[in-house]
Design a protein around this motif. Structure first.
Motif, PDB file in Angstrom:
ATOM      1  N   ARG A  18      45.677  38.711  31.482  1.00 18.78           N
ATOM      2  CA  ARG A  18      46.618  38.174  32.445  1.00 18.78           C
ATOM      3  C   ARG A  18      46.299  36.639  32.550  1.00 18.78           C
ATOM      4  NH1 ARG A  18      47.098  41.618  37.520  1.00 18.78           N
ATOM      5  NH2 ARG A  18      47.214  43.200  36.114  1.00 18.78           N
ATOM      6  N   PRO A  19      47.378  36.005  32.925  1.00 24.72           N
ATOM      7  CA  PRO A  19      46.873  34.685  33.374  1.00 24.72           C
ATOM      8  C   PRO A  19      46.444  34.687  34.786  1.00 24.72           C
ATOM      9  CG  PRO A  19      49.402  34.949  33.321  1.00 24.72           C
ATOM     10  CD  PRO A  19      48.634  36.179  32.810  1.00 24.72           C
ATOM     11  N   PRO A  20      45.576  33.471  35.147  1.00 24.49           N
ATOM     12  CA  PRO A  20      44.996  33.456  36.454  1.00 24.49           C
ATOM     13  C   PRO A  20      46.106  33.320  37.465  1.00 24.49           C
ATOM     14  CG  PRO A  20      44.610  31.603  35.172  1.00 24.49           C
ATOM     15  CD  PRO A  20      45.254  32.439  34.281  1.00 24.49           C
ATOM     16  N   SER A  21      45.837  33.867  38.692  1.00 23.87           N
ATOM     17  CA  SER A  21      46.814  33.618  39.668  1.00 23.87           C
ATOM     18  C   SER A  21      46.830  32.551  40.297  1.00 23.87           C
ATOM     19  CB  SER A  21      46.171  35.197  40.825  1.00 23.87           C
ATOM     20  OG  SER A  21      47.259  34.860  41.859  1.00 23.87           O
ATOM     21  N   ALA A  22      47.984  32.125  40.841  1.00 26.54           N
ATOM     22  CA  ALA A  22      48.035  30.965  41.763  1.00 26.54           C
ATOM     23  C   ALA A  22      47.332  31.043  43.110  1.00 26.54           C
ATOM     24  CB  ALA A  22      49.287  30.662  41.975  1.00 26.54           C
ATOM     25  N   ASP A  23      47.274  32.160  43.640  1.00 31.08           N
ATOM     26  CA  ASP A  23      46.822  32.603  44.847  1.00 31.08           C
ATOM     27  C   ASP A  23      45.807  33.845  44.705  1.00 31.08           C
ATOM     28  OD1 ASP A  23      45.934  32.600  47.630  1.00 31.08           O
ATOM     29  OD2 ASP A  23      47.940  33.501  48.272  1.00 31.08           O
ATOM     30  N   PRO A  24      44.530  33.515  44.380  1.00 33.91           N
ATOM     31  CA  PRO A  24      43.745  34.845  43.899  1.00 33.91           C
ATOM     32  C   PRO A  24      42.916  35.453  45.371  1.00 33.91           C
ATOM     33  CG  PRO A  24      42.446  32.781  43.664  1.00 33.91           C
ATOM     34  CD  PRO A  24      44.036  32.363  43.795  1.00 33.91           C
ATOM     35  N   ALA A  26      40.105  36.541  46.755  1.00 35.68           N
ATOM     36  CA  ALA A  26      38.897  36.270  46.799  1.00 35.68           C
ATOM     37  C   ALA A  26      37.975  37.051  47.791  1.00 35.68           C
ATOM     38  CB  ALA A  26      38.616  34.819  46.715  1.00 35.68           C
TER      39      ALA A  26
END
Length: 90
Positions: A18-24, A26
């Motif tokens: 999956r591509p990295p999230s814009a708002d992970p 954390a």
């Protein structure tokens, strides 16, 4: 394993997954609930068709705003008494 493609005669590896999230997300939160709190959370989640995590996330913004309103200092009117609704709206 990453797929290899060629670009201008060179092999280029593309990452899998999956591509990295814009708002992970954390932060992880853990809380202990009473049985009545647990059942209330389950009922909210079921009524809205959400997972328990989604239900909690949907409830947090409203709860935080409510706590901020409670903690805000009360505005005073012209004569030093608590302001009425008309004065607060000014």
């Amino acid at each position: 394993m990453a797929r290899a493609t060629t670009r201008a005669g060179r092999k280029v590896r593309r990452p899998l997954g999956r591509p990295p999230s814009a708002d992970p997300r954390a932060y992880h939160v853990s809380a202990r609930l009473t049985e009545s709190e647990w059942k209330a959370l389950q009922a909210v989640a079921a009524a809205r068709g959400l997972t328990l995590s989604e239900a909690l996330r949907s409830l947090v913004p409203g709860a935080v705003l409510g706590l901020l309103r409670e903690a805000a200092p009360k505005r005073r009117g012209r004569r030093g008494v608590a302001a009425g609704p008309q004065e607060v709206m000014r």
